[in-house]
Write a protein that holds these residues in place. Structure first.
Motif, short mmCIF file in Angstrom:
data_model
loop_
_atom_site.label_atom_id
_atom_site.label_comp_id
_atom_site.label_asym_id
_atom_site.label_seq_id
_atom_site.Cartn_x
_atom_site.Cartn_y
_atom_site.Cartn_z
N LYS A 178 0.84 -1.19 0.00
CA LYS A 178 0.00 0.00 0.00
C LYS A 178 0.88 1.24 0.00
N ASP A 179 0.38 2.29 -0.65
CA ASP A 179 1.09 3.56 -0.72
C ASP A 179 0.58 4.53 0.33
N TYR A 180 1.52 5.20 0.98
CA TYR A 180 1.17 6.18 2.00
C TYR A 180 1.91 7.50 1.73
N TRP A 181 1.23 8.60 2.01
CA TRP A 181 1.79 9.92 1.77
C TRP A 181 1.69 10.78 3.03
N GLY A 182 2.67 11.67 3.19
CA GLY A 182 2.57 12.66 4.24
C GLY A 182 1.69 13.81 3.78
N GLN A 183 1.50 14.77 4.67
CA GLN A 183 0.61 15.90 4.37
C GLN A 183 1.33 16.98 3.56
N GLY A 184 2.64 16.91 3.48
CA GLY A 184 3.41 17.85 2.69
C GLY A 184 3.98 18.99 3.52
N THR A 185 5.13 19.49 3.09
CA THR A 185 5.75 20.64 3.73
C THR A 185 6.23 21.60 2.65
N GLN A 186 5.96 22.87 2.85
CA GLN A 186 6.27 23.88 1.84
C GLN A 186 7.75 24.27 1.90
N VAL A 187 8.37 24.27 0.74
CA VAL A 187 9.74 24.78 0.58
C VAL A 187 9.67 25.93 -0.42
N THR A 188 10.14 27.09 0.00
CA THR A 188 10.15 28.27 -0.86
C THR A 188 11.57 28.79 -0.96
N VAL A 189 12.08 28.89 -2.19
CA VAL A 189 13.43 29.39 -2.43
C VAL A 189 13.29 30.75 -3.12
N SER A 190 13.63 31.79 -2.40
CA SER A 190 13.44 33.14 -2.93
C SER A 190 14.34 34.12 -2.21
N SER A 191 14.77 35.13 -2.95
CA SER A 191 15.57 36.19 -2.33
C SER A 191 14.68 37.34 -1.88
#
Length: 115
Positions: free
Chosen positions: A102-115
C-alpha cells in the motif's frame, strides 16, 4: 494505522540549504520503498529521490548532486538534505512510503526558495 509527518520546510535564499525529515509510524526496516516527491504550483507531482527495495538511491536529474536522501533506522525517519537550492525547487514536498503493498503519503511541507 500508518502515519507520516514531514518537517523542516520553510523559506530559504537561493544557494541555501534545508533538511527535510519524515517521521514514520512503522519500522523503517519494514518499508519496501521510501522517498520524496514534490509538487510545484500548476505542475504535476514529481519524483525527487527514492530508496527502493534494493536500498540504492535514485534521484531526478534536476536535483542530482544537490540533494541527498537517507534513512535513520534508530529514529524511523526518512531525511532529505537539500543544498544549493534554486528558485525552481520551490514546491510542496511530500514524503512517500510503500508498506505491505500500500502507498502512504505525508501531508506535505512547503519549501520556498526566494531572495
Amino acid at each position: 494505522q500508518v502515519q507520516l509527518a514531514e518537517s523542516g520546510g520553510g523559506l530559504v535564499q537561493p544557494g541555501g540549504s534545508l533538511r527535510l525529515s519524515c517521521s514514520v509510524s512503522v519500522s523503517i526496516f519494514a518499508i519496501t520503498t521510501m522517498g520524496w516527491y514534490r509538487q510545484a504550483p500548476g505542475k504535476e507531482r514529481e519524483l525527487v529521490a527514492l530508496i527502493p527495495r534494493d536500498r540504492t538511491t535514485n534521484y531526478s536529474d534536476s536535483v542530482k548532486g544537490r540533494f541527498t536522501i537517507s534513512r535513520d533506522g534508530a529514529k524511523d525517519t526518512i531525511d532529505l538534505q537539500m543544498n544549493s537550492l534554486k528558485p525552481e525547487d520551490t514546491a510542496i514536498y511530500y514524503c512517500y512510503i510503500r508498506h505491505f503493498r500500500k502507498d502512504y503519503w505525508g501531508q506535505g511541507t512547503q519549501v520556498t526558495v526566494s531572495s
